[in-house]
Design an enzyme around this catalytic site. Structure first.
Site, PDB file in Angstrom:
ATOM      1  N   ASP A 191       0.688  -1.267  -0.078  1.00 48.87           N
ATOM      2  CA  ASP A 191       0.095   0.184  -0.114  1.00 48.87           C
ATOM      3  C   ASP A 191       1.076   1.211  -0.034  1.00 48.87           C
ATOM      4  OD1 ASP A 191      -2.359   1.668   0.062  1.00 48.87           O
ATOM      5  OD2 ASP A 191      -2.699   1.387   2.276  1.00 48.87           O
ATOM      6  N   CYS A 218       2.585  11.552   1.858  1.00 48.81           N
ATOM      7  CA  CYS A 218       3.753  12.466   1.850  1.00 48.81           C
ATOM      8  C   CYS A 218       3.212  13.667   2.960  1.00 48.81           C
ATOM      9  CB  CYS A 218       3.847  13.155   0.525  1.00 48.81           C
ATOM     10  SG  CYS A 218       5.400  14.204   0.764  1.00 48.81           S
TER      11      CYS A 218
END
Lengths: 298, 298
Positions: free
Chosen positions: A16, A240
């Site tokens: 993932d 991120c």
């Protein structure tokens, strides 16, 4: 407080996580990551996905990764198999455990995999049959359990219904994923309360994204509901923390820090875990998405 | 679950936040930040600190900031006054509420303010007396309540003892600060349980840093203990989520998101709050430290 004494973390970073990183990395780097994660004490590692590399170039070479990892006794090495073709490729690669996924939101199912929830579940029937024949365990994922990018709120009853179907089809455990990270602690508790009406709590897992910073509060809320299995991604791979549009997998290190603080056993070594996470971040050339890892590096 | 229906957020961004940013900003930018925060519905804003600008250049001009803000009815504009000199300067600037701070750790007190905890409390006696004369309310902070960078673990009883002294001296509320962000949910609950033995729960606040990603889980744990006052910093000012050594004030936006999700009233408008946070980040030239703000900007 009646918290679980032991928690099992399902490390989804190599699948993932890396799947959602822009840049594909080499088979050798993936193998090293998986081996470092098993050495750190992770008992379940989702190693890769058997999908067309045309669609998901990041997952190319999953068979090679499975062939090259050092299998550690007692560790489950899983693979995502979205369809029968992927399942067969996984079997050919010697995979012993696979995962399938469905959405709790009709709109998300249509937009993501171009079919209804019901149709997506039907597609798993031959996989479940074949898995039974091969003695392969199947884990189920449900996405959008606390919100959908298209529909907004998703009713806990709807999640419970999809999760119960996966369980009835033979998934030994169903992981409930807050795909867009919008869930908060109260909704998380209600979700597990409702789902526990259809599936035993020890067959349910939580999969939280930290997009809105809520993941650890949701893990804690889940623990209070007796949930003892959580998916997480080393170094927060796949999200991120520094950019817009982060998908935001919760970092394994940060979940482990919480669990360690609560005195809950996981069998995972923090230092080795942080080292594995930092190494893969160096490969990707990105900052570490785990707050614990960043704090420890100061 | 017996969560508070209403929570009061104490916005510490203009003081605790900006004080820990490298770069001092202008009085005009501080005034604008404070005014935007009051417009967003914050009921308590810690505007500045009355300390020598030699030691804390970021807090220079606090008197000017107090003189220029648009005072909104019902909003408390507080100032940190570490000593009598600072208190007198605050009074001269028309400040109606001040805050004093002590450490729960002896080593931290010595290293941070160069005196014992007991001596630091003694120094507040004249401030408390003068505050009483001037009709000025005093809020108390205790730092290092869930860990000390020098001593490691800090006993909840030690925190309770310091907090109780501040309360007995006349602080109407005592905020317990996890200065280094190492606390986890279970320790947070125990801390408030122990402190509630000496001070009513509604006179206790929580001040969490997100250095290890635990802040929101700790806020949720505190809510479960009946705590209904939390300090937070707009845009996570004072912490840098992207760098090593982050002090990591929890972002007001992220706390608000949690509270909104739990259906807890705060009176704060998320959109205005996010706008205020983004504007000050632009002034500072730094990325936004709130995950909610970043997620909303995508």
């Amino acid at each position: 407080m009646n918290l679980p004494q032991h928690v099992r973390l399902v490390e989804v970073g190599p699948r993932d996580g890396l799947q959602n990183e822009k840049q594909p990395i080499s088979v050798a780097d993936k193998v090293r990551l998986v081996d470092e994660l098993s050495a750190a004490g992770l008992g379940y590692i989702e190693v890769g996905s058997f999908v067309s590399p045309k669609w998901v170039p990041q997952m190319a070479g999953s068979a090679e990764v499975f062939a090259q990892i050092q299998r550690k006794a007692g560790v489950v090495y899983g693979a995502l198999t979205p369809n029968m073709q992927g399942f067969e490729a996984a079997v050919a690669a010697g995979v012993k455990e696979v995962a399938v996924f469905a959405a709790a939101s009709e709109a998300f199912s249509q937009k993501n995999i171009n079919c209804s929830i019901s149709d997506s579940l039907q597609r798993f029937v031959p996989i479940m049959d074949a898995a039974k024949q091969h003695g392969i365990s199947v884990r189920g994922y449900v996405s959008c359990v606390l919100g959908c990018p298209y529909e907004g709120e998703v009713a806990p009853q709807q999640v419970a219904s999809v999760a119960a179907e996966l369980f009835a089809m033979g998934c030994y455990e169903v992981s409930l994923g807050d795909t867009i990270g919008t869930g908060t602690a109260g909704a998380t508790r209600r979700l597990f309360e409702v789902c526990a009406g259809k599936i035993p709590r020890d067959k349910l897992g939580g999969h939280f994204h930290d997009t809105y910073g809520q993941a650890l509060a949701n893990v804690y809320a889940s623990l209070l509901e007796g949930i003892s299995v959580f998916d997480s991604s080393v170094a927060g791979l796949g999200g991120c923390p520094y950019a817009k549009g982060a998908t935001g997998n919760v970092a394994t290190e940060d979940v482990l820090y919480l669990l360690n603080g609560l005195g809950i056993d996981t069998g995972i070594d923090m230092d080795q875990l942080i080292a594995a996470g930092q190494r893969i971040c160096n490969v990707l050339g990105k900052p570490n998405g785990s707050r614990v890892a960043r704090a420890r590096q100061t």
